[in-house]
Scaffold this motif. Structure first.
Motif, PDB file in Angstrom:
ATOM      1  N   LEU A   1      59.459  31.972  30.887  1.00 58.74           N
ATOM      2  CA  LEU A   1      59.753  32.433  32.238  1.00 58.74           C
ATOM      3  C   LEU A   1      58.592  32.058  33.141  1.00 58.74           C
ATOM      4  O   LEU A   1      57.427  32.313  32.806  1.00 58.74           O
ATOM      5  N   ALA A   2      58.899  31.426  34.270  1.00 59.89           N
ATOM      6  CA  ALA A   2      57.872  31.029  35.232  1.00 59.89           C
ATOM      7  C   ALA A   2      58.253  31.520  36.617  1.00 59.89           C
ATOM      8  O   ALA A   2      59.417  31.419  37.026  1.00 59.89           O
ATOM      9  N   ASN A   3      57.261  32.065  37.334  1.00 60.52           N
ATOM     10  CA  ASN A   3      57.427  32.492  38.720  1.00 60.52           C
ATOM     11  C   ASN A   3      56.330  31.860  39.562  1.00 60.52           C
ATOM     12  O   ASN A   3      55.146  31.971  39.226  1.00 60.52           O
ATOM     13  N   PHE A   4      56.728  31.210  40.642  1.00 66.11           N
ATOM     14  CA  PHE A   4      55.762  30.583  41.544  1.00 66.11           C
ATOM     15  C   PHE A   4      56.043  31.064  42.958  1.00 66.11           C
ATOM     16  O   PHE A   4      57.179  30.981  43.437  1.00 66.11           O
TER      17      PHE A   4
ATOM     18  N   GLN B   1      48.893  31.163  46.894  1.00 72.30           N
ATOM     19  CA  GLN B   1      49.813  30.607  45.906  1.00 72.30           C
ATOM     20  C   GLN B   1      49.509  31.223  44.541  1.00 72.30           C
ATOM     21  O   GLN B   1      48.342  31.314  44.146  1.00 72.30           O
ATOM     22  N   GLN B   2      50.563  31.618  43.860  1.00 80.25           N
ATOM     23  CA  GLN B   2      50.364  32.186  42.522  1.00 80.25           C
ATOM     24  C   GLN B   2      51.468  31.711  41.582  1.00 80.25           C
ATOM     25  O   GLN B   2      52.649  31.726  41.915  1.00 80.25           O
TER      26      GLN B   2
ATOM     27  N   GLU C   1      50.664  34.466  28.109  1.00 78.19           N
ATOM     28  CA  GLU C   1      50.907  34.684  29.537  1.00 78.19           C
ATOM     29  C   GLU C   1      49.786  34.009  30.322  1.00 78.19           C
ATOM     30  O   GLU C   1      48.609  34.259  30.071  1.00 78.19           O
ATOM     31  N   HIS C   2      50.191  33.147  31.253  1.00 80.70           N
ATOM     32  CA  HIS C   2      49.224  32.372  32.035  1.00 80.70           C
ATOM     33  C   HIS C   2      49.380  32.728  33.506  1.00 80.70           C
ATOM     34  O   HIS C   2      50.498  32.764  34.031  1.00 80.70           O
TER      35      HIS C   2
ATOM     36  N   GLN D   1      43.854  30.388  46.631  1.00 81.87           N
ATOM     37  CA  GLN D   1      43.733  30.785  48.032  1.00 81.87           C
ATOM     38  C   GLN D   1      42.689  29.882  48.664  1.00 81.87           C
ATOM     39  O   GLN D   1      41.618  29.660  48.094  1.00 81.87           O
ATOM     40  N   SER D   2      43.006  29.342  49.834  1.00 84.37           N
ATOM     41  CA  SER D   2      42.233  28.227  50.388  1.00 84.37           C
ATOM     42  C   SER D   2      40.754  28.531  50.550  1.00 84.37           C
ATOM     43  O   SER D   2      39.910  27.643  50.429  1.00 84.37           O
ATOM     44  N   THR D   3      40.398  29.789  50.818  1.00 80.30           N
ATOM     45  CA  THR D   3      38.989  30.101  51.055  1.00 80.30           C
ATOM     46  C   THR D   3      38.292  30.691  49.835  1.00 80.30           C
ATOM     47  O   THR D   3      37.133  31.080  49.928  1.00 80.30           O
TER      48      THR D   3
END
Length: 886
Positions: A767-770, A788-789, A811-812, A817-819
């Motif tokens: 199972l993958a969630n993006f 982004q996660q 589990e990975h 986050q840009s900063t």
């Protein structure tokens, strides 16, 4: 000669026609409506078809009979969606009226050797657990996750084709009352013959004839041999470092008595309180219309990390959960649900937060070390009479929930301690009675009575923010006290006029809510003297809210269309006063809140929906208190506005598609809402404290959401695959440090999953969630945040040798986050089980968090703030368990 022959043939045909006597009649449904295209056959005593025809648009038929010999002859009428009907032919000259009863339509079952199959009977879809289970699956919950079209969330909530289920029945009985986690975890999958998905579920028998329900429910059909005995299991587990896990469950499912009784305790991070989760509680509270604050005080905790609870929870908890149902007869039953939870939790974290404003950045850092002690006692008795002519339901509930948190914390290098005590007692009784008259019209009487007390205290030492709370002088501490006792009642009577497919319901009632909000904020000086922080830190608020309402509902249903129009009209009056704060106000409002919903069946399995609602809402007592309340050690809250009012337009649409025999399920939903509010929260932020005051200001909250999900069983690969995408966007305003900001928040998330049987001895799940989140303020030079996660979970289940089972899982988590620097974590677990079949015992050894990760960093984003947190989590844990099944 040729002309004579033709004349003879015609005369013979004419005499033959005259000799045939037609049998006539009409076919109707149970509502008296004529049915077109019904197959009508005339059969002889041996069952041979003598003649047949079909009914016309008026439901009429005519079958010719070639002779007068009719002894033993029968007329047989059949049509899809109705029960077959046979009638003996006694008189040729009589007109026969045939009344067909509705029947569940059995779709053709696709039977493929060694492959799963589904059967559909009308609104009910039947799964066989044995088609999807493997040797390692113990409970029915393990198998539900593998069934196409069914989704089980991490908290145990079950959905079917995108819609949350309203109930989980056990052999047709509501044993668990929406708290069905204990059922899915405990009932052995081998004891379940079928899992039934019931669309348009209507538990009230008298309402099924004109069923307007859109609910979806699950029914577990128990095997006959499993009904004859008490089943259950007992688990004893011990591990390192200093871990234990114990469980005892007993259950019985016969016609008279059903129960699932459970005692458990552990300190391995499994929260037994999840078994007490009411998955549809928010919908139930909306129906009650009893708006009350759940708690005004807190310890200012940072929440929990974005991990499964079993990975971060330090606990020592025990639960007694007793669910018993006794049936006096087929129509009358008594249910008792009793539970008590005792929990001790430890939590340690560090947090850094930044809020971006025009020309300045507000930041603070803090750490907490919390000892949390929640307790929950619930006693519920339900008497239910459910017959064809009446419905009686009386539900008594007592909830007692003491809650204590002790913590040491540091905020911007200033150390302090706090103790929060909360104690809620909630007693209610809900009575509902319906009676069906001879005309099929229905009378309904309803009454709900509730009493709640919820005292809270927050003690902080030493005193903080002396410049604001003690004229700049150091002091020993703060004590915040709050009480909000509430009386509430809601009563109505309704009458439903039932005529064929159309139901008109008219309701009239009233509700009354009486509350008090008493609060004081004291400080203790260095000389031990206790005094009020100020005259503005006291509330003595009396609140009385009354509502008189009427409601007209119009519902229509047939084979294709189901539609409902609701027109509730209410007169609302609120009086509230506080002599301490020189407050004495009242409000009078007349509201019309119309709503409409429609469903169109595009085919026997597919349908589209549309809905619209307009709603006026009024705020509660926590919107109007004037005295300052120390909500937590860094937040002061007050109000300087009238009662909050909102006007909300909501419109939505959906499409549900399924091909049950091909095990394909697809659902699409879209929703838009626009809420207009008359007040806004104004925040004054500094590096040490935030102060909130509610002010009068018109503003809007606009939200748009869309989701698409699909689930399919791949027969050749023996796998269930799923995929989905969700989009949501919110536009709203915030008032911070006297600046008004317009924010736009947008999130897009994707998910894919598979439950695969690779070989006869290897199963694999993935199972993958993006998710991608963008936040931006609509001002020049505003900071735009992008988050982004990716979360991936996978399990490999292997049967190594006979009765020896190995599970490897990982589990990975990846966060960008840009900063901030990227965050990456990989958790791995291992479990091996050996089944002693003759002893009905499983021996199990497992290790969680093989990499021994003890610290977890997380990032949280809102419209113009960034928070980074560090949580300390349990490291590697090894457990040895023995489970005896009986």
């Amino acid at each position: 000669m040729r002309k004579c022959a033709i004349m003879l043939v015609l005369l013979f045909a004419a005499f033959s026609a005259l000799a045939q006597k037609p049998i006539k009649g009409i076919v109707k449904d149970s509502n008296g409506k004529a049915i077109e295209s019904v197959n009508v056959s005339l059969k002889d005593p041996e069952g041979n078809i003598i003649n047949f025809t079909r009914t016309n648009s008026n439901g009429e038929f005519s079958i010719s009979l070639k002779n007068d010999q009719i002894t033993g002859y029968k007329i047989e009428a059949s049509s899809i969606g109705y029960k077959k009907l046979s009638m003996v032919v006694a008189d040729v000259n009589k007109n026969y009226d045939l009344v067909l009863q509705n029947s569940e339509t059995a779709l053709e079952t696709v039977t493929v050797k060694n492959r799963p199959s589904l059967t559909a009977n009308g609104d009910t879809l039947n799964y066989r657990p044995s088609d999807f289970a493997d040797k390692q699956d113990r409970s029915i919950g393990d198998v539900l996750k593998k069934m196409p079209g069914i989704e089980v969330a991490e908290n145990g909530k079950i959905s079917y084709n995108g819609k949350s289920i309203s109930n989980l029945y056990v052999d047709g009985d509501n044993l668990l009352d929406d708290k069905y986690n204990i059922g899915t975890k405990s009932i052995p999958q081998s004891a379940v013959d079928k899992v039934q998905v019931i669309q348009n579920d209507q538990p009230i028998k008298m309402m099924r004839k004109n069923n307007m329900s859109d609910d979806v429910a699950l029914n577990l059909v128990i095997k006959d041999d499993a009904k004859l005995k008490v089943m259950g299991d007992a688990t004893v587990g011990a591990g390192m470092p200093n871990r234990f896990d114990e469980n005892l469950t007993a259950m019985l499912f016969n016609k008279k008595l059903k129960f699932i009784n459970n005692i458990k305790g552990n300190n391995i991070g499994n929260d037994p309180g999840i078994d007490l989760t009411s998955h549809n509680l928010s919908d139930y509270l909306k129906r009650l219309d009893n708006n009350k604050p759940s708690g005004l005080l807190s310890t200012g905790a940072a929440g929990v990390p974005s991990l499964p609870q079993s990975r971060y929870l330090f606990n020592k908890a025990g639960l007694i959960n007793l669910n018993n149902l006794y049936k006096f007869n087929q129509d009358l039953q008594l249910r008792a649900n009793l539970s008590y939870l005792y929990d001790q939790r430890d939590q340690q974290y560090n947090k850094f937060s930044e809020t971006y404003l025009s020309g300045q950045t507000i930041s603070y850092s803090e750490s907490q070390n919390n000892a949390i002690n929640p307790q929950k006692l619930r006693v519920q008795f339900n008497l239910n009479g459910n017959a064809d002519k009446y419905y009686l339901n009386n539900n008594f509930v007592l909830d007692y929930a003491p809650y204590k948190t002790s913590s040491g914390f540091v905020i911007n290098n200033v150390a302090a301690n706090q103790i929060l005590r909360q104690e809620t007692i909630d007693i209610s009784n809900e009575f509902n009675y319906r009676k069906k008259l001879k005309s099929d019209d229905v009378i309904n009487l309803y009454s709900y009575l509730n009493r709640t007390t919820q005292p809270e205290t927050l003690n902080i030492t030493p005193g903080l923010n002396a410049d604001i709370l003690n004229n700049g002088n150091s002091y020993l501490g703060l004590n915040q006290y709050i009480k909000i006792p509430t009386w509430y009642t809601n009563n109505y009577a309704s009458f439903a006029f039932v005529k064929n497919n159309f139901v008109q319901t008219y309701k009239a009632g009233f509700n009354v809510q009486q509350q008090q909000l008493n609060s004081e904020l004291y400080r203790k000086q260095n000389n031990q003297q206790t005094e009020l922080v100020s005259g503005n830190a006291v509330n003595d608020l009396d609140w009385l809210k009354t509502k008189l309402y009427t409601e007209a509902n119009y519902d229509f249903t047939n084979d294709k269309i189901k539609a409902g129009l609701s027109l509730p009209l209410s007169y609302n009056q609120i009086n509230y006063s506080d002599d301490v704060n020189q407050l004495d106000k009242s409000l009078h409002r007349l509201f019309l809140n119309p709503s409409f919903n429609a469903r169109y069946q595009t085919s026997p399995e597919n349908y589209v929906t549309a809905n619209y609602a307009f709603r006026n809402d009024l705020g509660g007592i926590d919107d109007v208190y004037r005295g300052t309340v120390l909500k937590n050690y860094r937040s002061l809250f007050a109000n300087n506005a009238p009662i909050s009012e909102s006007e909300t337009h909501n419109i939505g649409a959906g499409f549900n598609f399924r091909k049950a025999m091909q095990m394909l399920f697809i659902n699409l939903t879209a929703n838009y809402s626009d809420a207009k509010l008359n007040t806004i929260s104004s925040y004054s932020l500094s590096n040490n404290i935030q102060q909130r005051v509610v002010l009068p200001l018109n503003n809007h909250i606009r939200t748009l959401s869309f989701s698409a999900n699909a689930s399919k069983y791949l027969f050749d690969l023996r796998s269930t695959v799923s995929a989905g995408v969700t989009f949501s966007q919110s536009k709203y305003d915030q008032l911070q440090n006297n600046e008004l900001f317009a924010f736009n928040a947008q999130t897009v998330s994707y998910k894919v999953g598979i439950e695969a049987k690779l070989t006869n001895f290897i199963n694999w799940s993935y199972l993958a969630n993006f998710a991608v989140t963008d936040n931006k303020a609509k001002v020049a030079g505003a900071i735009k945040t992008n988050f982004q996660q990716l979360r991936q979970q996978s399990t490999l289940a292997i049967t190594t040798v006979r009765n020896v089972y190995l599970n490897l899982s990982a589990e990975h988590l990846f966060t960008h986050q840009s900063t901030q620097p990227n965050l990456k974590y990989l958790f791995a677990d291992m479990n091996i089980k050996y089944k002693l079949l003759k002893m009905k015992t499983d021996l199990e050894f497992g290790v969680t968090n093989l990499a021994n990760i003890k610290r977890f960093d997380a990032i949280y984003l809102s419209a113009n703030s960034l928070t980074t947190g560090t949580y300390y989590i349990p490291g590697r844990v090894a457990m040895l368990k023995a489970t005896f099944n009986f």
